[in-house]
Design a protein around this motif. Structure first.
Motif, PDB file in Angstrom:
ATOM      1  N   GLY A  81       0.819  -1.204   0.000  1.00  0.00           N
ATOM      2  CA  GLY A  81       0.000   0.000   0.000  1.00  0.00           C
ATOM      3  C   GLY A  81       0.852   1.252   0.000  1.00  0.00           C
ATOM      4  N   LYS A  82       0.299   2.310   0.557  1.00  0.00           N
ATOM      5  CA  LYS A  82       1.000   3.597   0.565  1.00  0.00           C
ATOM      6  C   LYS A  82       2.180   3.578   1.512  1.00  0.00           C
ATOM      7  CE  LYS A  82      -2.976   6.364  -0.712  1.00  0.00           C
ATOM      8  NZ  LYS A  82      -3.869   7.445  -0.354  1.00  0.00           N
ATOM      9  N   GLY A  83       3.241   4.237   1.093  1.00  0.00           N
ATOM     10  CA  GLY A  83       4.432   4.350   1.907  1.00  0.00           C
ATOM     11  C   GLY A  83       5.118   5.667   1.611  1.00  0.00           C
ATOM     12  N   ARG A  84       6.387   5.768   1.936  1.00  0.00           N
ATOM     13  CA  ARG A  84       7.180   6.974   1.695  1.00  0.00           C
ATOM     14  C   ARG A  84       8.483   6.550   1.027  1.00  0.00           C
ATOM     15  NH1 ARG A  84       4.258  11.400   2.530  1.00  0.00           N
ATOM     16  NH2 ARG A  84       6.205  12.539   2.520  1.00  0.00           N
ATOM     17  N   HIS A  85       9.027   7.435   0.200  1.00  0.00           N
ATOM     18  CA  HIS A  85      10.283   7.164  -0.500  1.00  0.00           C
ATOM     19  C   HIS A  85      11.209   8.364  -0.312  1.00  0.00           C
ATOM     20  CE1 HIS A  85      13.048   5.641  -3.463  1.00  0.00           C
ATOM     21  NE2 HIS A  85      12.944   6.752  -4.159  1.00  0.00           N
ATOM     22  N   TRP A  86      12.497   8.089  -0.036  1.00  0.00           N
ATOM     23  CA  TRP A  86      13.509   9.120   0.171  1.00  0.00           C
ATOM     24  C   TRP A  86      14.473   9.139  -1.006  1.00  0.00           C
ATOM     25  CZ3 TRP A  86      13.483  12.005   4.669  1.00  0.00           C
ATOM     26  CH2 TRP A  86      12.741  11.509   5.731  1.00  0.00           C
ATOM     27  N   TYR A  87      14.895  10.331  -1.410  1.00  0.00           N
ATOM     28  CA  TYR A  87      15.984  10.477  -2.375  1.00  0.00           C
ATOM     29  C   TYR A  87      16.567  11.874  -2.253  1.00  0.00           C
ATOM     30  CZ  TYR A  87      12.665  12.854  -5.475  1.00  0.00           C
ATOM     31  OH  TYR A  87      11.756  13.728  -6.007  1.00  0.00           O
ATOM     32  N   SER A  88      17.674  12.136  -2.989  1.00  0.00           N
ATOM     33  CA  SER A  88      18.344  13.429  -2.826  1.00  0.00           C
ATOM     34  C   SER A  88      18.506  14.177  -4.134  1.00  0.00           C
ATOM     35  CB  SER A  88      19.723  13.226  -2.184  1.00  0.00           C
ATOM     36  OG  SER A  88      20.585  12.588  -3.095  1.00  0.00           O
ATOM     37  N   LEU A  89      18.640  15.496  -4.001  1.00  0.00           N
ATOM     38  CA  LEU A  89      19.007  16.405  -5.083  1.00  0.00           C
ATOM     39  C   LEU A  89      20.301  17.061  -4.628  1.00  0.00           C
ATOM     40  CD1 LEU A  89      15.531  18.145  -5.564  1.00  0.00           C
ATOM     41  CD2 LEU A  89      16.386  16.099  -6.729  1.00  0.00           C
ATOM     42  N   ALA A  90      21.356  16.949  -5.433  1.00  0.00           N
ATOM     43  CA  ALA A  90      22.659  17.451  -4.978  1.00  0.00           C
ATOM     44  C   ALA A  90      23.482  17.976  -6.154  1.00  0.00           C
ATOM     45  CB  ALA A  90      23.426  16.326  -4.276  1.00  0.00           C
TER      46      ALA A  90
END
Length: 167
Positions: A81-90
Motif C-alpha cells: 500500500g501507501k508508503g514513503r520514499h527518500w531520495y536526494s538532489l545534490a
C-alpha cells in the motif's frame, strides 16, 4: 517485543514489520558524516511553493559552499500500500550540476533547467536562479504530474523537503 520479531527494527516505523525509516535515522547518518538537516518544508498546496522559492534563493546565496543538497520524502505506492520514499538532489554532477539521486532510477539524472546556469560552474545570481527553478519544477512534477501522487495529494499527504548542510 518489537525487537524480538524477525523483522523488528527499532530504526523503522513503530508498527512491527511495516513502515519506512524515520527522519531521525537520516539525521543521525548525516551527523556521522559531518552534515545536518537545516531546514524543512512541507509541500501540500501550490501556495507552499511561493515561500519555498524565497527560501531556496536564500539557501543558495547564504553560504553556498556549505549546502550539500536537499532530501525529498514523497508518498509512494509499495507492495503493501501507501508508503514513503527518500531520495536526494545534490550538486554532484560535472561542474557542480544538480543531479537527482533516486534509487528508483537506473542512474542519477540532471535536473532539467539546472544546467542552463550551472554548466560552467559559475556561482552567479543567474545560475542560482536556474537551480531554484529546476528544483521547483522537479517538485511540482512530483505533486501534480504523477498519477500516483495525485491520489496521495487528495488524501492530504505531503512531500517533505529538507536542506542538508555541512555541520
Amino acid at each position: 517485543v518489537v525487537r524480538l520479531l524477525p523483522c523488528g527494527n527499532p530504526l523503522r516505523s513503530p508498527w512491527p514489520c511495516l513502515g519506512d525509516y524515520d527522519v531521525q535515522v537520516l539525521a543521525e547518518a548525516l551527523r556521522r558524516r559531518g552534515c545536518a538537516l537545516t531546514s524543512h518544508w512541507v509541500l501540500r498546496r501550490r501556495e507552499d511553493f511561493d515561500r519555498l522559492k524565497v527560501d531556496l534563493e536564500e539557501a543558495l546565496q547564504l553560504e553556498p559552499e556549505s549546502l550539500r543538497g536537499f532530501i525529498v520524502n514523497k508518498p509512494s505506492m509499495g507492495g503493501l500500500g501507501k508508503g514513503r520514499h527518500w531520495y536526494s538532489l545534490a550538486p554532484s554532477g560535472r561542474g557542480g550540476a544538480w543531479l537527482c539521486h533516486n534509487s528508483l532510477s537506473r542512474s542519477p539524472f540532471l535536473l532539467r533547467a539546472a544546467d542552463r546556469g550551472a554548466a560552467n560552474g559559475a556561482d552567479t545570481a543567474g545560475s542560482r536562479s536556474a537551480v531554484v527553478e529546476a528544483i521547483l519544477e522537479h517538485l511540482k512534477c512530483l505533486l501534480w504530474d504523477s498519477p500516483c501522487l495525485r491520489g496521495c495529494m487528495e488524501a492530504r499527504s505531503a512531500v517533505h523537503f529538507f536542506a542538508v548542510r555541512r555541520a
